[in-house]
Design a protein around this motif. Structure first.
Motif, PDB file in Angstrom:
ATOM      1  N   LEU A 153      44.102  19.110 -23.519  1.00  0.00           N
ATOM      2  CA  LEU A 153      45.032  18.616 -22.504  1.00  0.00           C
ATOM      3  C   LEU A 153      45.013  19.505 -21.266  1.00  0.00           C
ATOM      4  N   ALA A 158      46.173  17.061 -18.024  1.00  0.00           N
ATOM      5  CA  ALA A 158      47.056  15.969 -18.434  1.00  0.00           C
ATOM      6  C   ALA A 158      48.400  16.041 -17.729  1.00  0.00           C
ATOM      7  N   GLU A 162      52.135  12.969 -20.820  1.00  0.00           N
ATOM      8  CA  GLU A 162      51.138  12.944 -21.883  1.00  0.00           C
ATOM      9  C   GLU A 162      51.256  14.178 -22.769  1.00  0.00           C
ATOM     10  N   ARG A 165      54.162  13.582 -25.000  1.00  0.00           N
ATOM     11  CA  ARG A 165      53.836  12.569 -26.008  1.00  0.00           C
ATOM     12  C   ARG A 165      53.007  13.155 -27.138  1.00  0.00           C
ATOM     13  N   GLN A 166      52.022  13.966 -26.776  1.00  0.00           N
ATOM     14  CA  GLN A 166      51.175  14.592 -27.801  1.00  0.00           C
ATOM     15  C   GLN A 166      51.986  15.561 -28.663  1.00  0.00           C
TER      16      GLN A 166
END
Length: 605
Positions: A153, A158, A162, A165-166
């Motif tokens: 990431l 990112a 995101e 979210r990860q």
């Protein structure tokens, strides 16, 4: 998720232990202590050889025979921090452990269990140690995946949403990113209700006060780490770990305990061992979750450093939401929810789209100083305008989503409590924007004799029609952007441009993508445009424009075109022949003038 080390409760639920028919006689409050290792002993002075966290197994054959010795034995184990004590009955104690031992263990909160059947201790140690090794291996693999995921990431640059979210996907728990004002920048509910997660977030967040840069707040169940780098913190990342108070006891509940100060003894009712899966009181999240939030925070901080010359993170979120309203790329309900978490309530508000743009596209075209960096001049100028708009909104005490909406303009969606206050709010914003830009110009004056870089008239402020729901907000923003573009050709210095102010030119600008308008332009002016393309030095279109803009006054038109009157008259005659029209006809000239305005609208960037 379970910690790396099993708890006393989990060990007592293992099959080799259950084979011994265990029963708990004291210290049930300490059942969730982690077991770091299992140690077998038959000597009373073992405490000096222990390091804490051990589960001690014994048959009791070497324990003191007197009450004082048993109290000292229990006290030494508690002082060194052992997790619990398990005594096998049958060799030293036939029907149960001595009352004095149980009383001492209860007083010190040390879990004390009896095994009522003979049990090979080696099976217990093998099972517990295998559990610990397996858990450590699982933890190691999970940690490796965390490092790999967030490294990718970071390399990919990112977006914060995101990264969050990860993090939620890896943890299986809700994750929230907030700024220092406790406004939500990004979140992922991990399958739970987003509305419940974000309801009253600011007040809830201010009650979460963990000690340290990364710490767990057991009262709220949130694992928190600070986000920032180089001594500049700008937010917090929070992960809700449901390891405290959210689980119910599995299996039969405990029987009524003995009266206070009267421990269990042979013949007394005893408490069955609470089964694994009961509530974790005062537990800590597993190490991998701490690593996860810290790696996620590092990724967020690194991304912000990389984008330090770009828009602020809050403005990026604002831009995402404004863009979604303009192009319908996200559901309106989601935009409304995210805006509310950011502190901008759109529901049950009067919404007005506002667009602020420079009159000239050239970075120095508005009289301002050139910006160092050439290609960076445009973005730098737009960033300055966005900052000025944000400051003006704060000074006018207006709530709004605001960000750049394209390469030349900054948009804002005002959320007003009452439609009656629309004009007052717009006037306050326009006045505040002028003050802010004038103050900036005085702080950074241009060369002598030059107008201030942010002088009045350098920008256009346009507003769309007010609407009553977020679903209509895009229409207000689009109208404001179209009015701002059309007003660039208006010589007036109005504080706020609305659709009625731009008149016919504004209407034509709104219709510039309409094929029928473009067909009209070609029908009226196509022949003249083709002639100018073949004779670029003559440019008869400019002659026609001067004539029409001067109200068909040929003398004034000749002066405006910088031509002698004979030359101007000859050009008008030639234009009439090319277009096949009588330029003395009011109706024909009106049609040509509208076509010229439409051509300007079609050609506008």
């Amino acid at each position: 998720m379970s910690p790396v080390f099993p708890t006393v409760r989990e060990v007592l639920a293992l099959d080799p232990v259950r084979h011994g028919a265990p029963r708990l006689v004291a210290g049930d409050a300490g059942l969730d202590r982690p077991v770091r290792w299992v140690h077998v002993t038959e000597v009373p002075d073992i405490a000096t050889l222990l390091g804490g966290g051990e589960l001690v197994l014994t048959t009791g054959i070497g324990l003191p025979a007197d009450d004082a010795g048993l109290r000292a034995f229990i006290g030494d184990l508690a002082d060194v921090g052992v997790s619990g004590l398990v005594v096998e009955l049958g060799r030293r104690y036939l029907t149960g452990v001595p009352r004095v031992m149980a009383a001492a263990a209860e007083r010190r909160g040390l879990p004390l269990a009896e095994l009522r059947r003979a049990t090979p201790f080696v099976r217990i140690t093998e099972a517990v140690h295998a559990l610990i090794v397996d858990a450590q291996l699982t933890e190691l693999r999970a940690t490796e995946e965390i490092h790999q995921r967030f490294t990718e990431l970071s390399v990919e640059g990112a977006e914060p949403a995101e990264v969050v979210r990860q993090a939620a996907e890896l943890a299986g728990c809700p994750v929230v990113l907030e700024n220092l004002s406790r406004q939500v920048l990004a979140y992922d509910p991990a399958g739970e209700s987003a509305e419940l997660l974000l309801d009253g977030w600011e007040q809830h967040s201010r009650r979460i006060r963990p000690a340290g840069r990364t710490a767990y707040d057991p009262g709220s169940g949130w694992l928190v780490t600070t986000v920032g780098a180089r001594g500049h913190d700008w937010g917090r990342l929070l992960l809700r770990w449901p390891g405290s108070g959210d689980l119910t006891t599995v299996g039969p509940g405990p029987q009524e305990p003995p009266a206070a100060g009267v421990p269990a003894s042979p013949g007394d009712p005893v408490r069955p061992v609470p089964q694994a899966g009961g509530p974790v009181v005062g537990g800590q999240p597993p190490t991998r979750l701490t690593i996860l939030v810290e790696r996620a925070a590092s990724t967020l901080a690194l991304g912000r450093l990389i984008r330090r010359d770009a828009e602020g993170l809050e403005r990026q979120i604002h831009r995402t939401l404004l863009t979604a309203l303009l192009d319908h790329s996200r559901p309106v309900d989601e935009v409304t929810l995210r805006a509310r978490a950011l502190g901008v309530v759109l529901d049950r508000r009067h919404l007005v789209g506002v667009v602020v743009r420079y009159r000239a596209d050239d970075p120095a075209g508005d009289g301002g100083p050139p910006v160092d960096g050439g290609l960076a001049a445009g973005p730098a100028r737009l960033r300055d305008l966005a900052e000025a708009v944000g400051q003006a909104l704060r000074e006018a005490k207006l709530t709004a989503l605001t960000s750049a909406v394209d390469d030349q303009a900054v948009g804002a969606l005002l959320a007003l409590p009452d439609p009656a206050g629309e004009e007052k709010a717009l006037a306050a914003f326009a006045a505040a924007l002028r003050r802010v830009r004038l103050d900036a110009a005085l702080a950074r004056p241009g060369p002598a004799g030059r107008a201030p870089a942010a002088g009045p008239g350098a920008v256009i402020v346009a507003a769309g029609s007010g609407v009553g729901t977020p679903r209509e907000a895009g229409r207000s923003l689009i109208e404001a952007r179209q009015v701002a573009d059309a007003a660039r050709r208006d010589r007036r210095d109005l504080p706020i441009f609305r659709l009625p102010h731009v008149g016919l030119a504004g209407l034509l600008h709104l219709l510039r993508d309409e094929p029928r308008l473009q067909t009209f332009v070609e029908r009226e002016l196509g022949a003249l445009l083709a002639y100018d393309a073949q004779h670029p030095r003559e440019q008869l279109l400019g002659t026609l424009r001067a004539y029409l803009e001067q109200g068909r006054n040929k003398s004034a038109g000749a002066a405006a075109a910088h031509l002698s009157r004979p030359a101007f008259y000859e050009r008008l005659a030639r234009i009439g022949r090319i277009l096949g029209v009588d330029l003395d006809s009011i109706e024909a000239c009106l049609s040509l003038h509208v076509a010229l305005l439409a051509l300007d609208a079609v050609r506008a960037p």
